[in-house]
Every structure is written in structure tokens, then in C-alpha cells.
Scaffold this motif. Structure first.
Motif, PDB file in Angstrom:
ATOM      1  N   ARG A  16     121.795 106.701 157.874  1.00  8.88           N
ATOM      2  CA  ARG A  16     121.002 107.708 157.331  1.00  8.88           C
ATOM      3  C   ARG A  16     119.927 106.803 156.554  1.00  8.88           C
ATOM      4  O   ARG A  16     118.922 106.591 156.952  1.00  8.88           O
ATOM      5  CB  ARG A  16     121.650 108.690 156.440  1.00  8.88           C
ATOM      6  CG  ARG A  16     120.730 109.938 156.274  1.00  8.88           C
ATOM      7  CD  ARG A  16     119.675 109.945 155.450  1.00  8.88           C
ATOM      8  NE  ARG A  16     120.040 109.981 154.040  1.00  8.88           N
ATOM      9  CZ  ARG A  16     119.357 109.992 153.074  1.00  8.88           C
ATOM     10  NH1 ARG A  16     117.760 109.944 153.237  1.00  8.88           N
ATOM     11  NH2 ARG A  16     119.429 109.499 151.788  1.00  8.88           N
ATOM     12  N   ASP A  17     120.135 106.565 155.300  1.00  3.30           N
ATOM     13  CA  ASP A  17     119.063 106.193 154.441  1.00  3.30           C
ATOM     14  C   ASP A  17     118.581 104.500 154.773  1.00  3.30           C
ATOM     15  O   ASP A  17     117.191 104.426 154.598  1.00  3.30           O
ATOM     16  CB  ASP A  17     119.488 106.347 152.816  1.00  3.30           C
ATOM     17  CG  ASP A  17     118.390 106.261 151.923  1.00  3.30           C
ATOM     18  OD1 ASP A  17     117.288 106.219 152.438  1.00  3.30           O
ATOM     19  OD2 ASP A  17     118.365 106.620 150.738  1.00  3.30           O
ATOM     20  N   LYS A 178     120.681 109.783 141.496  1.00  3.07           N
ATOM     21  CA  LYS A 178     119.772 109.675 142.885  1.00  3.07           C
ATOM     22  C   LYS A 178     118.592 108.749 142.260  1.00  3.07           C
ATOM     23  O   LYS A 178     117.646 109.523 142.189  1.00  3.07           O
ATOM     24  CB  LYS A 178     119.582 110.763 143.355  1.00  3.07           C
ATOM     25  CG  LYS A 178     118.771 110.804 144.800  1.00  3.07           C
ATOM     26  CD  LYS A 178     118.701 111.941 145.432  1.00  3.07           C
ATOM     27  CE  LYS A 178     117.863 112.062 146.665  1.00  3.07           C
ATOM     28  NZ  LYS A 178     117.710 111.224 147.791  1.00  3.07           N
ATOM     29  N   MET A 180     116.019 107.329 144.080  1.00  2.29           N
ATOM     30  CA  MET A 180     115.428 107.364 145.481  1.00  2.29           C
ATOM     31  C   MET A 180     114.313 106.515 145.608  1.00  2.29           C
ATOM     32  O   MET A 180     114.158 105.797 146.500  1.00  2.29           O
ATOM     33  CB  MET A 180     115.007 108.659 145.719  1.00  2.29           C
ATOM     34  CG  MET A 180     114.135 109.271 144.804  1.00  2.29           C
ATOM     35  SD  MET A 180     114.889 110.375 143.653  1.00  2.29           S
ATOM     36  CE  MET A 180     113.516 110.706 142.475  1.00  2.29           C
ATOM     37  N   HIS A 207     123.283 105.950 143.631  1.00  3.73           N
ATOM     38  CA  HIS A 207     122.279 105.702 144.818  1.00  3.73           C
ATOM     39  C   HIS A 207     121.062 105.094 144.440  1.00  3.73           C
ATOM     40  O   HIS A 207     120.364 105.795 143.517  1.00  3.73           O
ATOM     41  CB  HIS A 207     122.144 107.154 145.377  1.00  3.73           C
ATOM     42  CG  HIS A 207     121.240 106.988 146.688  1.00  3.73           C
ATOM     43  ND1 HIS A 207     121.596 106.934 147.907  1.00  3.73           N
ATOM     44  CD2 HIS A 207     119.731 107.190 146.878  1.00  3.73           C
ATOM     45  CE1 HIS A 207     120.587 106.854 148.679  1.00  3.73           C
ATOM     46  NE2 HIS A 207     119.220 107.052 147.904  1.00  3.73           N
ATOM     47  N   HIS A 209     117.861 102.031 145.327  1.00  2.02           N
ATOM     48  CA  HIS A 209     117.177 101.259 146.444  1.00  2.02           C
ATOM     49  C   HIS A 209     116.674 100.004 145.882  1.00  2.02           C
ATOM     50  O   HIS A 209     116.746  99.720 144.721  1.00  2.02           O
ATOM     51  CB  HIS A 209     115.911 101.950 146.815  1.00  2.02           C
ATOM     52  CG  HIS A 209     116.203 103.394 147.886  1.00  2.02           C
ATOM     53  ND1 HIS A 209     116.192 103.243 149.214  1.00  2.02           N
ATOM     54  CD2 HIS A 209     116.822 104.501 147.561  1.00  2.02           C
ATOM     55  CE1 HIS A 209     116.395 104.337 149.604  1.00  2.02           C
ATOM     56  NE2 HIS A 209     116.590 105.124 148.733  1.00  2.02           N
ATOM     57  N   HIS A 243     118.731  99.479 150.549  1.00  2.00           N
ATOM     58  CA  HIS A 243     119.720  99.536 149.740  1.00  2.00           C
ATOM     59  C   HIS A 243     120.444  97.966 149.343  1.00  2.00           C
ATOM     60  O   HIS A 243     119.971  97.251 150.311  1.00  2.00           O
ATOM     61  CB  HIS A 243     120.827 100.277 149.944  1.00  2.00           C
ATOM     62  CG  HIS A 243     120.294 102.032 150.232  1.00  2.00           C
ATOM     63  ND1 HIS A 243     120.846 102.623 149.097  1.00  2.00           N
ATOM     64  CD2 HIS A 243     119.681 102.467 150.863  1.00  2.00           C
ATOM     65  CE1 HIS A 243     120.042 103.877 149.505  1.00  2.00           C
ATOM     66  NE2 HIS A 243     119.688 103.675 150.500  1.00  2.00           N
TER      67      HIS A 243
HETATM   68 CO    CO Z   1     117.652 107.214 149.212  1.00  2.00          CO
END
Ligand code: CO
Length: 602
Positions: A16-17, A178, A180, A207, A209, A243
Motif C-alpha cells: 500500500r503506502d 500517523k 504521513m 507510521h 515516512h 518508509h
Molecule cells: Co503514509
């Protein structure tokens, strides 16, 4: 040695990410299934595999049924929980849906194999995730309630601790930080995780990045404070806007009490596999692959940069990227400092792009920006810029209730609207999320798309591909029955696809940008009459979402005559002239460029 083992749990985000961040979410199911069993055998806490932009991309660009993807993955991944990212009341779409849609969407997601629901609201307005949280709990899912981490004069640890307590009260099983946009720093991670661990009893999942290059240090700080779970991406799709690499975390913790227990050799095989897969998507690679500390200033999430690049590239305006990146913080401040995550990232990003492309701030205001200002996405963290508020809220009221409280149940009307093209409730939910794209997808589903130009729609499709994929970046070969030409107008190159096949009577398929008619006498765009006609022209590149007038209508200056879709946002086109609509030059679904004539008025 007296060390109690407390393995750090790992969520792998490659399905996914990782590709959402690095490859504009284009990874196909056929590239996931061959490695699925090996992924299942690793022993991850979970595999993030669904939600976010994957749903949209499946039907918009890949001609794939997203529900079917989840089902097929689950079949090959029986032992590892599949995890999805859910945008609370927005589900996987960009607007607020009525509660009945949210409940059905969550239940259906669980039925196709999603077990862990990571649920967030872009504005951190927890009223917007309540219904989704309850629905996920009711069907037996595990809930990760999210703190959407951001940096602004209004966001601080106290606020996040309060959110965490509220999320626990709401029934969260896990709290997710998160991050993001990759904005966390070690100085923030340590106190944040420390205070969270003191405040709440449930596990904490990080989570984050790698955009700023700080992710590895942040993860270590979080581990030192007792972090329970971490998101990572297999090395060959890691780092940059993606990530921190799975193998790095695994290697770093080997032999310590936090040893993940994952096998580096098994991970190597998976890394080798995705190294090859990544090559299939070279055209979608982001230019941001290294470290960019400027993100700490612009605060733009990884996936957003890669999508903005693609949007600008499609509009031959990639040279404007720096300007757009500079405009983003300004628009964000004007909107009261929303965290930048879907859909607020799209709203801010598209508005910033429009501000730059039109050369004037808020000359065009998207429908989504308007609704955000009017409170229809929830409570914004701060105050709206007074000038923007005045521009938008002239005759409309700003709301302060939960936005979905104003919505009546939608399911029955969705069933009716979707009609016979929707075969199942899954189709109806797909339709609920993205009506126009869904109808187009139902027509092309199961039919092969042209191999050479995967992002382009099937040219012979009868349905209007309203939100059609943007033109493929210079496809080398065209779909059978059509040809690709490169046209240069005013020093800019346009890739134009001309249909010549029997089933394609009209030239200029939707995916091909039309050259500026003023500069080049393109046959498709030449208006047949002039004289006293005054033209309404397109203020921006996009596709025609809806025509709001008929030939013969009387219109007044300022009336909305058309709605364009650009960068997934809707923008109203107002006529600068009063008069009678003489001719409508474009149909719903047509792609238009800035300056193209849309309507003639006399
Ligand atoms: Co993300």
C-alpha cells in the motif's frame, strides 16, 4: 542476562503506502500475488494492503476491482492480518458519506479480508471517525485510531495526548501516530511516545515516512520509549518519500530484547522480488528519492508530492513544482492549519497548484476548498483567513456540527443511481465512492487495456471516461487503431493520440491533451461560428465533469455554466458574459486545456 524479550512488531507497507509514495499507487495485483505467500510466511504483525489511494487507482487507472484485490490477497495470505487505511467518514473517497455508506463500506471491507482498520480524520476531528470505529468493532475488526501528526503553531503534545485518551474512550485497540509527511524529529518523538505510554495502556504504532531522512532515528527514539509496533517498507521500495527499510529495523534489533524475530534471509528474497517489480513502474517514479529536509518546512506528505508531480507533468507544467511547493504552506495557513493528509492534502495541494497555474491566489477556488472553509469536512484546527472566508462564505453559512449529521441515508439512492451496471453491493459501494469513474470502470472491467499505455482508458469505450486518466507520459506505441503524435505549440510538447480504428469515429480521445486552439488550428477544436459569439474558455486543464447549461439558456455574468474536474477536485466555470448559450463545444468527459473554448454565448 536478565532481559525480558519484548519483540517489536512490524507492519510491512509494501502493498500500500510504499508504492503509493514512490510509484503513484500504480502497483497492480498481478505484481503482488506471486510474492504473497512469502510475505505471509515472514511473521509480520500485519500487512498494509488496502485503502488510501489504492482503491481509487484500481478503478481509475488499472481497470482492477479493488474488492477482488483484497480477496485474492487474503486467499494467499491466510496467516497475517491484512490492514487498511480508512479515512473515517470519507471511507476511501474524498467527501463525507452518510453513516449508512460508512457502515456498509467497513463491513464489506471486513468481509473481503481486512482485519485491522487504521482510521483517521484529516483534520483530527474525531467526530468524523466515530461511526467507522464503531462499525469496525461491530464486525470484529481491530481498530487503530490515528493521531494525524502535524506541525503548526496550534499542534502540541497536550493536544495529541487528549486525542489519544479520546481514541481509547472511543474503543481503539491501538493508537497510531500517523506521521504521513515524515515531519517527526527525534526531539519530538521521544517526549511524544514517552507521554503517550504514560497516558494510555493500549499499544502504540508508529507510521512515519523517510522523506527527511530522520525516520531511522525517530524509530530508535520511539523504541527506547517502548513503542509497540512500527511500519516499514521492504528495502527495495523504501526510503525517499516511502518508509524506513524493514531490513534495517530487523538488523538493528537483532539480539536485543526488542528483536523482531523476523528472518533477514526471507526478507532478502522479498526485496529481490520487488526490485524487479519496481522497474515495471519506472514512469511513475518520484524525483524525490534521497533526503529532503525542506519537507520540514513545506510539510507535504510523500504520496502527495509524487501525485502533484504527476499532475503537473500531465499538464506540461512540471517546471512549476517549486512554486507550488512554496504555495502549499500559505494555503494551509489560510485554511487554519489542517494536517496535510488525504483529503486535506489534495484540497490544499490542488488549490496551491491552481493559485500558481492561474497566476493569482484564489482566482479559482475549488468546490472542495469552499466546503473545507464552510466546515463541511469538520472543524479546522485554527482560524480561516478572513479574506478567504469572505470570498467563500458570502451567502453560505459555516457549519459547526459533525458534517455527516447533515446527510440523509444514501444507500437507497446509490442503488438506484448505480443501476444495472453495478452487479453487486461491492459495485454499489465502489459507485458510492467514485460515481463517474466507477461507471466507466464497470464498462471496461474484465477487458484487457492496451498494453503499451496502461494509464490510458480504452479508447473505444462508449462510456464517457469523465475522470479519465490523464494522458500517459509519452507512450511509445499507441493502442491498436490509434496513433500518437507529438505536437509542439509555443515551445511546449503535447502528446496527442488520434484514433484511426473503425470503432473510434471521433478523433481526440479523452486522454489526449488538445493543443491550444489559438496557436494551432487543431481540427477538433475549431469553432464553427464566430461573429457576435463570446467564448467561455477553460480556466485550467482538466476534464469536463458536468455541463450546467443548455443551448438556448439565458445566462448572466458569473453564472456557473460548467464544472471541470482537475486534480480530482471539482471547479466551477463561471461565464464572464451575459447572453444566450449558442453552442456547447465540449461534452462531459472531454479533456480541456487552459484557454480552450467551452461555450459560445451571443
Ligand atoms: Co503514509
Amino acid at each position: 542476562m536478565n532481559k525480558t524479550p519484548n519483540p517489536l512488531k512490524v507492519t510491512e507497507v509494501v502493498l500500500r503506502d510504499a508504492h503509493q509514495s514512490l510509484l503513484a499507487t500504480r502497483m497492480k495485483t498481478e505484481d503482488m500475488l506471486p510474492i504473497a505467500e512469502k510475505l505471509d510466511a515472514v511473521g509480520y504483525f500485519s500487512l498494509e494492503a488496502w485503502g488510501g489511494a489504492t482503491f481509487d487507482t484500481c478503478i481509475r487507472f488499472l481497470n482492477e476491482d479493488p474488492w477482488e484485490r483484497a480477496r485474492q490477497l487474503k486467499k494467499k495470505i491466510p496467516n497475517t492480518p491484512l490492514q487498511m487505511l480508512l479515512r473515517g467518514q470519507n471511507c476511501v473517497g474524498y467527501r463525507h458519506y452518510a453513516d449508512d455508506i460508512v457502515e456498509r463500506f467497513v463491513k464489506q471491507s471486513y468481509e473481503v479480508g481486512i482485519e485491522i482498520f487504521r482510521i483517521f480524520d484529516a483534520l483530527n476531528d474525531l467526530r468524523n471517525i466515530e461511526v467507522a470505529v464503531k462499525a469496525a468493532k461491530k464486525c470484529g475488526g481491530t481498530v487503530e485510531g490515528c493521531i494525524s501528526y502535524t506541525v503548526s503553531p496550534l499542534h502540541n503534545i497536550e493536544l495529541y495526548l487528549k486525542m489519544a485518551r479520546d481514541l481509547v474512550d472511543m474503543g481503539s485497540d491501538i493508537i497510531c501516530i500517523k506521521d504521513m509527511a515524515g515531519l517527526l524529529t527525534p526531539q519530538m518523538t521521544t517526549p511524544l511516545v514517552r507521554e503517550l505510554k504514560k497516558t494510555i495502556k493500549i499499544p502504540i504504532h508508529l507510521h512515519s515516512h523517510s522523506t527527511t531522512g530522520l525516520a531511522g532515528m525517530n524509530i530508535q527514539c520511539a523504541i527506547d520509549e517502548g513503542l509497540d509496533m512500527v511500519d516499514t517498507a521492504i528495502s527495495t521500495l523504501s526510503m525517499g518519500t516511502s518508509h524506513y527499510a524493514t531490513e534495517c529495523v530487523v538488523a538493528a534489533l537483532q539480539g536485543t530484547p526488542r528483536d523482531t524475530g523476523l528472518d533477514l534471509e526471507a526478507l532478502e528474497e522479498i526485496a529481490d522480488y520487488f526490485k524487479e517489480v519496481r522497474k515495471h513502474y519506472a514512469q511513475f517514479e518520484s524525483n524525490f528519492v534521497g533526503v529532503d529536509i525542506n519537507i520540514l518546512k513545506s510539510q507535504i506528505p510523500g504520496g502527495m508530492i509524487s501525485n502533484m508531480e504527476n499532475q503537473l507533468r500531465d499538464q506540461n507544467a512540471l517546471d512549476k513544482l517549486d512554486e507550488v511547493l512554496e504555495e502549499v504552506p500559505r494555503v494551509r495557513k489560510d485554511l487554519g492549519y489542517p494536517p496535510l493528509v488525504t483529503p486535506s492534502s489534495q484540497i490544499v495541494g490542488s488549490q496551491a497548484t491552481l493559485n500558481v497555474l492561474t497566476g493569482e491566489r484564489y482566482k479559482i477556488i475549488t468546490k472542495e476548498t469552499r466546503e473545507c472553509v464552510l466546515g463541511k469536512y469538520g472543524k479546522l484546527p485554527g482560524e480561516i483567513d478572513p479574506d478567504l472566508l469572505e470570498k467563500v462564505a458570502k451567502d453560505q453559512k459555516v457549519i459547526d456540527c459533525r458534517p455527516a449529521d447533515l446527510l440523509v441515508p444514501e444507500w437507497d439512492s446509490i442503488v438506484e443511481e448505480a443501476g444495472n451496471d453495478a452487479k453487486t453491493d461491492e459495485d454499489r459501494l465502489t459507485y458510492a465512492m467514485f460515481p463517474k469513474v466507477a461507471l466507466s470502470f464497470f464498462q471496461t472491467r474484465g477487458k484487457p487495456l492496451p498494453e503499451a499505455a496502461p494509464p490510458a482508458p480504452a479508447p473505444a469505450s462508449e462510456s464517457a471516461p469523465a475522470a479519465a486518466p490523464k494522458a500517459a507520459p509519452a507512450p511509445a506505441a499507441a493502442a491498436s487503431g490509434s496513433a500518437v503524435y507529438t505536437v509542439t505549440v509555443n515551445g511546449k510538447s503535447y502528446s496527442v493520440q488520434i484514433g484511426t480504428g473503425a470503432g473510434t469515429p471521433a478523433p481526440a480521445p479523452a486522454a489526449a491533451p488538445t493543443p491550444q486552439p489559438a496557436a494551432a488550428p487543431a481540427p477538433a477544436a475549431a469553432p464553427s461560428s464566430n461573429g457576435s459569439n463570446k467564448a467561455v474558455t477553460s480556466p485550467l486543464p482538466g476534464s469536463v465533469f458536468a455541463v450546467k447549461c443548455k443551448v438556448g439558456d439565458q445566462v448572466n455574468e458569473g453564472d456557473t455554466v460548467m464544472i471541470l474536474e482537475s486534480m480530482k477536485m471539482e471547479t466551477e466555470v463561471h461565464t464572464p458574459h451575459s447572453g444566450t448559450v449558442n453552442s456547447i463545444l465540449v461534452q462531459e468527459g472531454a479533456n480541456v486545456q487552459t484557454g480552450d473554448e467551452l461555450i459560445h454565448i451571443s
